[in-house]
Design an enzyme around this catalytic site. Sequence first.
Site, PDB file in Angstrom:
ATOM      1  N   SER A  64       0.804  -1.222   0.000  1.00 16.51           N
ATOM      2  CA  SER A  64       0.000   0.000   0.000  1.00 16.51           C
ATOM      3  C   SER A  64       0.842   1.278   0.000  1.00 16.51           C
ATOM      4  O   SER A  64       1.587   1.539  -0.929  1.00 16.51           O
ATOM      5  CB  SER A  64      -0.960  -0.042   1.183  1.00 16.51           C
ATOM      6  OG  SER A  64      -1.875   1.008   1.122  1.00 16.51           O
ATOM      7  N   ASP A 276      -3.312   6.530  -2.899  1.00 18.20           N
ATOM      8  CA  ASP A 276      -2.136   5.935  -2.254  1.00 18.20           C
ATOM      9  C   ASP A 276      -1.557   4.873  -3.199  1.00 18.20           C
ATOM     10  O   ASP A 276      -2.044   4.691  -4.318  1.00 18.20           O
ATOM     11  CB  ASP A 276      -2.468   5.386  -0.866  1.00 18.20           C
ATOM     12  CG  ASP A 276      -3.309   4.124  -0.936  1.00 18.20           C
ATOM     13  OD1 ASP A 276      -4.029   3.951  -1.940  1.00 18.20           O
ATOM     14  OD2 ASP A 276      -3.256   3.307   0.012  1.00 18.20           O
ATOM     15  N   GLY A 500      -0.566  -0.910  15.373  1.00 22.40           N
ATOM     16  CA  GLY A 500      -0.842  -2.327  15.122  1.00 22.40           C
ATOM     17  C   GLY A 500       0.374  -3.070  14.613  1.00 22.40           C
ATOM     18  O   GLY A 500       0.392  -4.293  14.571  1.00 22.40           O
TER      19      GLY A 500
END
Length: 541
Positions: A64, A276, A500
């Site tokens: 990503s 993105d 995370g």
Amino acid sequence: MDSEALKKYSALHPKPAGLTLQYGTAGFRTKAEQLDHVMFRMGLLAVLRSKAVASTIGIMVTASHNPEEDNGVKLVDPLGEMLHPSWEEYATQLANAEEQELQATVTEICQKAAVNQHKDASVFIGRDTRPSSEKLSRSVIDGISVLGGRYHDYGLVTTPQLHYMVCCQNTQGQYGKATLEGYYEKLSKAFMELMKQSPGSGESQRHLKIDCANGIGALKLSEMQPYLPKEVLIHLYNDGTKEKLNHLCGADFVKVHQKPPRGLDMKPNERCCSFDGDADRIVYYYKDDTGHFHLIDGDKIATLISIFLKELLAKVGQTLEMAVVQTAYANGSSTRYLEETLKVPVHCVKTGVKHLHHKAQEFDVGVYFEANGHGTVLFSKAAETKIRQLAKEEKDDEKRKAAKVLENMIDLINQTVGDAVSDMLVIEAILALKGLTVQQWDATYTDLPNRLLKVQVADRRVIDTTDAERRAVTPPGLQEKIDALVKKYNLSRAFVRPSGTEDVVRIYAEADTQENADALAHEVSLAVYHLAGGRGEPPQP
């Protein structure tokens, strides 16, 4: 299962000693050279998942918005949604198994998840434009093949396109055709129908500058261009021919740094947007006459879509329940505007797309966006059926027209996941239909000044949160300290949450002025540093 073949192939994709990885919301992500064994094993897991649910499963090779050197992988469940949480654990277990335990781990997952070994397995594969992606996707194929799975390799696609294909395949084509052409046709047809309804349709050209983050978005937008109406002119920048993926550009860069990307020259009041790296996020922005930069993030996108859908739902006169789902990162002004001015219920959930998606499924119409620009709209089966029926059969002209617009919206929106291409077309259609300029859209409400910071800690697990991550439960005393700091400033709030993926704690603060937001964020970061085991030097203002 052929244990000799598994052993032989696994040896070709050895696991580096001592490496442990965790499957999170974004799947696995790390440096590309550490991922070969993970890709092979996710090929195995996709076959097991496919057999367990008797459906096609997707595997996307992408990291990503991460730097070009990184890569990653995520699995896509049958309706184009993210991998089921119980299987995230299996993914972690399989990725971290030592070579000699691999066979036993596969067998254990088959038992725990009641996998029928005799079922057929089918996997769709896609990848982004990173230099490492092609080789890594070949490792995925090795994993699929060794367990006898069938696969279709779509090659270079955006992440949302792969989600879309998987959903089309498993709904037997009800959601659409599982081809890139099918995707372009469905979206462009819905978009053209909407644009025909716009007040100035046909005469004025609509220009939009798009920063493609030097990623896959540029390739796919170029492919889609012939399908789009002549009056919509998209100009692509950072198309990947010269610079590195995500380097000083892309939606994440623009959102975090609150400034335009490199390689895109902006004239005053021009509409611009950034994707993105894998085209599942989008943010808009423009420069005003004084040269001041204005960011329009996911919160404002959700608001624009909500205003539009609410008007249409009122016109068709159906009692369909609509709600907006946000995270704690949503700007306080957006929440206030939605609840108080627009009178739309807002629900706050934990960070992570799967939490937003899950909550949005509870409503007839669920709009969800993260402030970073990842989001979409979900329509319940019942709502969709009702809208399509009204678009066909409603006698009242006004109601039928409104239902028709809603129907085209349903077809234009990629309901499987946030999709920058689809979201961009939705936004462009709404702006055209409502006759809004980018400045008028921006003026819907004024964002409260805010600041994001992060603090390195020895162990991120010392922080535990509650109330959709808006309050810290541990370490003791931290939340009380934050509460006391927040009281010092007007219109302020602040929260902290563990990352995370790495040992850092993320801090968000907002207040009535930028100085106050910065000061509050800094004071909270010091509290985290002292109470949650900060590493290195204390944060500097």
